[in-house]
Design an enzyme around this catalytic site. Structure first.
Site, PDB file in Angstrom:
ATOM      1  N   ASP A  70     -45.754  37.784  25.027  1.00  0.00           N
ATOM      2  CA  ASP A  70     -46.867  38.274  25.854  1.00  0.00           C
ATOM      3  C   ASP A  70     -48.141  38.527  25.057  1.00  0.00           C
ATOM      4  OD1 ASP A  70     -45.097  38.226  28.007  1.00  0.00           O
ATOM      5  OD2 ASP A  70     -44.469  40.300  27.647  1.00  0.00           O
ATOM      6  N   LYS A 129     -50.577  33.796  25.075  1.00  0.00           N
ATOM      7  CA  LYS A 129     -50.468  32.371  24.746  1.00  0.00           C
ATOM      8  C   LYS A 129     -51.039  31.487  25.861  1.00  0.00           C
ATOM      9  CE  LYS A 129     -46.051  33.116  24.255  1.00  0.00           C
ATOM     10  NZ  LYS A 129     -45.982  34.589  24.241  1.00  0.00           N
ATOM     11  N   GLY A 188     -43.675  34.117  30.977  1.00  0.00           N
ATOM     12  CA  GLY A 188     -44.679  34.336  32.014  1.00  0.00           C
ATOM     13  C   GLY A 188     -46.022  34.236  31.327  1.00  0.00           C
ATOM     14  N   HIS A 189     -46.704  33.128  31.506  1.00  0.00           N
ATOM     15  CA  HIS A 189     -47.965  32.884  30.805  1.00  0.00           C
ATOM     16  C   HIS A 189     -49.119  32.980  31.800  1.00  0.00           C
ATOM     17  CE1 HIS A 189     -45.797  30.558  27.333  1.00  0.00           C
ATOM     18  NE2 HIS A 189     -45.386  31.792  27.486  1.00  0.00           N
ATOM     19  N   THR A 200     -34.391  38.863  30.759  1.00  0.00           N
ATOM     20  CA  THR A 200     -35.177  38.644  31.976  1.00  0.00           C
ATOM     21  C   THR A 200     -34.267  38.254  33.148  1.00  0.00           C
ATOM     22  OG1 THR A 200     -35.497  36.328  31.388  1.00  0.00           O
ATOM     23  CG2 THR A 200     -37.185  37.887  30.653  1.00  0.00           C
ATOM     24  N   GLN A 206     -42.265  33.100  24.317  1.00  0.00           N
ATOM     25  CA  GLN A 206     -41.772  34.294  23.629  1.00  0.00           C
ATOM     26  C   GLN A 206     -42.570  34.500  22.327  1.00  0.00           C
ATOM     27  OE1 GLN A 206     -38.994  31.942  24.872  1.00  0.00           O
ATOM     28  NE2 GLN A 206     -39.643  33.059  26.666  1.00  0.00           N
ATOM     29  N   SER A 242     -45.570  40.002  33.311  1.00  0.00           N
ATOM     30  CA  SER A 242     -46.270  39.066  34.188  1.00  0.00           C
ATOM     31  C   SER A 242     -45.393  38.635  35.355  1.00  0.00           C
ATOM     32  CB  SER A 242     -46.649  37.797  33.415  1.00  0.00           C
ATOM     33  OG  SER A 242     -47.217  38.118  32.196  1.00  0.00           O
ATOM     34  N   ASP A 292     -60.328  44.188  23.294  1.00  0.00           N
ATOM     35  CA  ASP A 292     -61.072  45.052  24.227  1.00  0.00           C
ATOM     36  C   ASP A 292     -60.262  46.273  24.647  1.00  0.00           C
ATOM     37  OD1 ASP A 292     -59.670  42.686  25.490  1.00  0.00           O
ATOM     38  OD2 ASP A 292     -59.908  43.939  27.264  1.00  0.00           O
TER      39      ASP A 292
HETATM   40  P1  GDP Z   1     -48.250  35.164  27.258  1.00  0.00           P
HETATM   41  O1  GDP Z   1     -46.847  35.310  27.751  1.00  0.00           O
HETATM   42  O2  GDP Z   1     -48.334  35.161  25.765  1.00  0.00           O
HETATM   43  O3  GDP Z   1     -48.975  34.002  27.870  1.00  0.00           O
HETATM   44  O4  GDP Z   1     -49.008  36.485  27.730  1.00  0.00           O
HETATM   45  P2  GDP Z   1     -48.896  37.171  29.196  1.00  0.00           P
HETATM   46  O5  GDP Z   1     -49.663  36.360  30.159  1.00  0.00           O
HETATM   47  O6  GDP Z   1     -47.493  37.525  29.541  1.00  0.00           O
HETATM   48  O7  GDP Z   1     -49.598  38.560  28.903  1.00  0.00           O
HETATM   49  C1  GDP Z   1     -50.905  38.653  28.457  1.00  0.00           C
HETATM   50  C2  GDP Z   1     -51.706  39.496  29.473  1.00  0.00           C
HETATM   51  O8  GDP Z   1     -52.928  39.889  28.892  1.00  0.00           O
HETATM   52  C3  GDP Z   1     -52.076  38.730  30.721  1.00  0.00           C
HETATM   53  O9  GDP Z   1     -52.114  39.615  31.817  1.00  0.00           O
HETATM   54  C4  GDP Z   1     -53.469  38.201  30.404  1.00  0.00           C
HETATM   55  O10 GDP Z   1     -54.246  37.970  31.574  1.00  0.00           O
HETATM   56  C5  GDP Z   1     -54.027  39.344  29.614  1.00  0.00           C
HETATM   57  N1  GDP Z   1     -55.003  38.980  28.564  1.00  0.00           N
HETATM   58  C6  GDP Z   1     -55.045  37.881  27.768  1.00  0.00           C
HETATM   59  N2  GDP Z   1     -56.029  37.997  26.857  1.00  0.00           N
HETATM   60  C7  GDP Z   1     -56.627  39.186  27.083  1.00  0.00           C
HETATM   61  C8  GDP Z   1     -57.692  39.891  26.448  1.00  0.00           C
HETATM   62  O11 GDP Z   1     -58.284  39.466  25.479  1.00  0.00           O
HETATM   63  N3  GDP Z   1     -57.986  41.132  26.966  1.00  0.00           N
HETATM   64  C9  GDP Z   1     -57.347  41.683  28.022  1.00  0.00           C
HETATM   65  N4  GDP Z   1     -57.700  42.887  28.433  1.00  0.00           N
HETATM   66  N5  GDP Z   1     -56.327  41.051  28.636  1.00  0.00           N
HETATM   67  C10 GDP Z   1     -55.977  39.823  28.165  1.00  0.00           C
HETATM   68  P1  IMO Z   2     -43.538  35.047  27.076  1.00  0.00           P
HETATM   69  O1  IMO Z   2     -43.441  33.553  26.841  1.00  0.00           O
HETATM   70  C1  IMO Z   2     -41.798  38.990  26.349  1.00  0.00           C
HETATM   71  C2  IMO Z   2     -37.435  39.193  26.029  1.00  0.00           C
HETATM   72  C3  IMO Z   2     -36.675  39.935  27.117  1.00  0.00           C
HETATM   73  C4  IMO Z   2     -35.479  40.438  26.333  1.00  0.00           C
HETATM   74  C5  IMO Z   2     -35.205  39.280  25.364  1.00  0.00           C
HETATM   75  C6  IMO Z   2     -34.110  38.318  25.822  1.00  0.00           C
HETATM   76  O2  IMO Z   2     -44.162  35.407  28.366  1.00  0.00           O
HETATM   77  O3  IMO Z   2     -44.148  35.712  25.897  1.00  0.00           O
HETATM   78  P2  IMO Z   2     -33.997  36.421  27.685  1.00  0.00           P
HETATM   79  O4  IMO Z   2     -34.215  36.489  29.168  1.00  0.00           O
HETATM   80  O5  IMO Z   2     -34.912  35.481  26.973  1.00  0.00           O
HETATM   81  O6  IMO Z   2     -32.571  36.200  27.309  1.00  0.00           O
HETATM   82  O7  IMO Z   2     -34.357  37.909  27.154  1.00  0.00           O
HETATM   83  O8  IMO Z   2     -36.433  38.570  25.225  1.00  0.00           O
HETATM   84  N1  IMO Z   2     -38.327  38.122  26.498  1.00  0.00           N
HETATM   85  C7  IMO Z   2     -39.667  38.218  26.533  1.00  0.00           C
HETATM   86  N2  IMO Z   2     -40.486  39.235  26.238  1.00  0.00           N
HETATM   87  N3  IMO Z   2     -42.327  37.798  26.706  1.00  0.00           N
HETATM   88  C8  IMO Z   2     -41.518  36.752  26.985  1.00  0.00           C
HETATM   89  O9  IMO Z   2     -41.991  35.497  27.211  1.00  0.00           O
HETATM   90  C9  IMO Z   2     -40.123  36.949  26.947  1.00  0.00           C
HETATM   91  N4  IMO Z   2     -39.057  36.151  27.181  1.00  0.00           N
HETATM   92  C10 IMO Z   2     -37.967  36.862  26.884  1.00  0.00           C
HETATM   93  O10 IMO Z   2     -37.437  40.979  27.654  1.00  0.00           O
HETATM   94  O11 IMO Z   2     -35.842  41.562  25.575  1.00  0.00           O
HETATM   95 MG    MG Z   3     -45.703  36.533  29.025  1.00  0.00          MG
END
Ligand code: GDP
Ligand code: IMO
Ligand code: MG
Length: 422
Positions: free
Chosen positions: A13, A16, A40-41, A129, A221, A296, A330
């Site tokens: 999270d 990415k 969840g991207h 998850t 991840q 997400s 931020d």
């Molecule tokens: P990912 O799994 O690595 O793609 O990240 P996620 O989407 O799960 O979580 C990142 C969260 O931070 C999302 O809700 C994005 O919309 C938000 N986000 C990404 N970049 C920024 C940033 O620079 N500032 C803020 N405040 N939110 C951000």
């Molecule tokens: P993104 O791509 C954050 C965590 C789960 C759990 C562990 C194992 O959005 O960054 P799994 O379902 O993969 O067997 O769970 O990994 N986990 C994540 N945490 N972001 C993710 O993906 C994750 N995908 C799995 O919460 O601790």
């Molecule tokens: Mg994510």
């Protein structure tokens, strides 16, 4: 031509999805190489927000080809729901998304097994998850899996054998379930999958490289969730590190170009497991509130804490990161003091490496820096950065030994600032 890889350096999270979308105009092909719908991207642009699970984050920018590689595990039911939602919002997919025949299928019974194994672990549960990720990769490695290509070859028999085997395990675990609804949606998903180009993506990608086409690999991840190098056993079941792009796409190691390592200006983790810099006070609550730190997809509250440079250095090392990207700075705009963990104290002794056992009593040793106390969300260039923010960047670069090339100051595509542009 080489492939560039973008991957998370913390516990997932990091942001990415946003950055892959931002970088997509510079590439011809975007490819996912591991993980599955546990990801969840999130992407935000033009006032719209999208969350992608299995589909690469290059899908929104022009005519780029997107590939789901062999290292990915795919749930046809979830894939159908995701793809249909995108089609409904005007984003055509069928011409622009190819799926590896060698990617493994997540069966409905894999999801049940995930839940049953977690229940059996009691207090020691991983907090997965619940998407069947672990059981699917287990079947892959134990040579019992079903692959995307199998839906075209003797599928019914293979499915029946796998299901019977899973049901036996579920019975031994006394796990009660009703599969009817899930199985129906899943079979519809399998039919839907047949409308896509099912390919040998290793050939496809290597042909692209020969034709001088550029490829960006999108990690899911984060490194601290890697099956080998993460905080085992509280990890996911795939190699989230850079090497995963080689095995998950069929790209040779000498074909890897830039390795973009992405991290938050602080740190979060969702699910169970050690997290040395976790905060349990109002500072942590403030990070959670300002950063909207809720999953997400699952909506689970993410645990929050200060940046952990010991863990980050380890991630930079195992991935061979060549460029760093800092997200969500931020969120720290209103913090008087910023802390960064530079070492751990273990049984009274200071260590500066990530230990084998990340024990409960590992105490972070912090460096403290003055906060910038400035709203950075509307900034467009690094010339506008406050002095204290620049000092934070310099400190991180000195600690990590790699330049921070991009800084993200908000969730929108536009809120992205490139550095070292000259
Ligand atoms: P990912 O799994 O690595 O793609 O990240 P996620 O989407 O799960 O979580 C990142 C969260 O931070 C999302 O809700 C994005 O919309 C938000 N986000 C990404 N970049 C920024 C940033 O620079 N500032 C803020 N405040 N939110 C951000
Ligand atoms: P993104 O791509 C954050 C965590 C789960 C759990 C562990 C194992 O959005 O960054 P799994 O379902 O993969 O067997 O769970 O990994 N986990 C994540 N945490 N972001 C993710 O993906 C994750 N995908 C799995 O919460 O601790
Ligand atoms: Mg994510």
């Amino acid at each position: 031509m080489k492939v560039d890889v973008l991957l998370g350096l913390q516990w997932g999270d990091e942001g990415k999805g946003k950055v892959v979308d931002v970088l997509t105009p510079g590439y011809d092909v975007i490819a996912r190489f591991q993980g599955g719908p546990n990801a969840g991207h999130t992407l935000e642009f033009e006032g719209q927000k999208y969350v992608l699970r299995s589909i690469p984050s290059g899908i929104f920018q022009g005519d780029k080809l997107n590939i789901i590689g062999n290292g990915v595990v795919l749930d046809p039911a979830l894939f159908k729901a995701e793809a249909e939602a995108l089609e409904a919002s005007g984003h055509s997919l069928k011409e622009r998304l190819h799926i590896s025949k060698k990617a493994h299928l997540i069966l409905p019974t894999h999801r049940l097994l995930d839940a049953a194994y977690e229940a059996a672990k009691g207090d020691a549960k991983v907090g997965t998850t619940g998407k069947g990720i672990g059981p699917t990769y287990t079947d892959k490695v134990s040579r019992n899996g079903i692959r995307v290509g199998d839906i075209l070859h003797g599928f019914e028999r293979k499915y029946a054998v796998a299901k019977a085997r899973h049901e036996q395990i579920l019975k031994s675990l006394n796990y009660e379930y009703d599969l009817t609804e899930q199985e129906k949606a899943w079979m519809e998903g399998v039919e839907y999958l047949k409308q896509f180009s099912l390919v040998d993506s290793e050939h496809e990608i290597n042909n692209f490289l020969r034709e001088e086409k550029s490829v960006l690999c999108e990690g899911a991840q984060g490194t601290m969730l890697d099956i080998d190098f993460g905080s085992y056993p509280f990890v996911t079941s795939s190699n989230t590190v850079c090497a995963g792009a080689c095995t998950g796409l069929g790209v040779a190691p000498n074909r890897i170009g830039e390795v973009y390592g992405i991290f938050k200006a602080y740190c979060t983790r969702v699910g169970a497991g050690p997290f040395p810099t976790e905060l349990f006070d109002e500072t942590g609550d403030k990070m959670c509130t300002l950063g909207h730190e809720f999953g997400s997809v699952t909506g689970r509250k993410r645990r929050c804490g200060w940046i952990d440079l010991v863990a980050l250095k380890y991630s930079v090392m195992v991935n061979g990161v060549t460029k760093l990207i800092m997200m969500k700075s931020d969120v720290l705009d209103t913090f008087q003091t910023i802390k960064a963990c530079v070492a751990y104290r273990l049984n009274g002794e200071e260590i500066d490496y990530f230990p084998y056992d990340i024990e409960e009593n590992l105490e972070p040793v912090y460096a403290e820096l003055p906060g910038w106390m400035t709203d950075m969300t509307k900034m467009k260039s690094e010339d506008e950065f406050p002095e204290e923010f620049n000092a934070y960047l310099t400190f991180l670069e000195e600690q990590l030994g790699v330049e921070i090339k991009i800084v993200s100051v908000g969730p929108d595509r536009e809120q992205t600032i490139e550095r070292y542009t000259e």
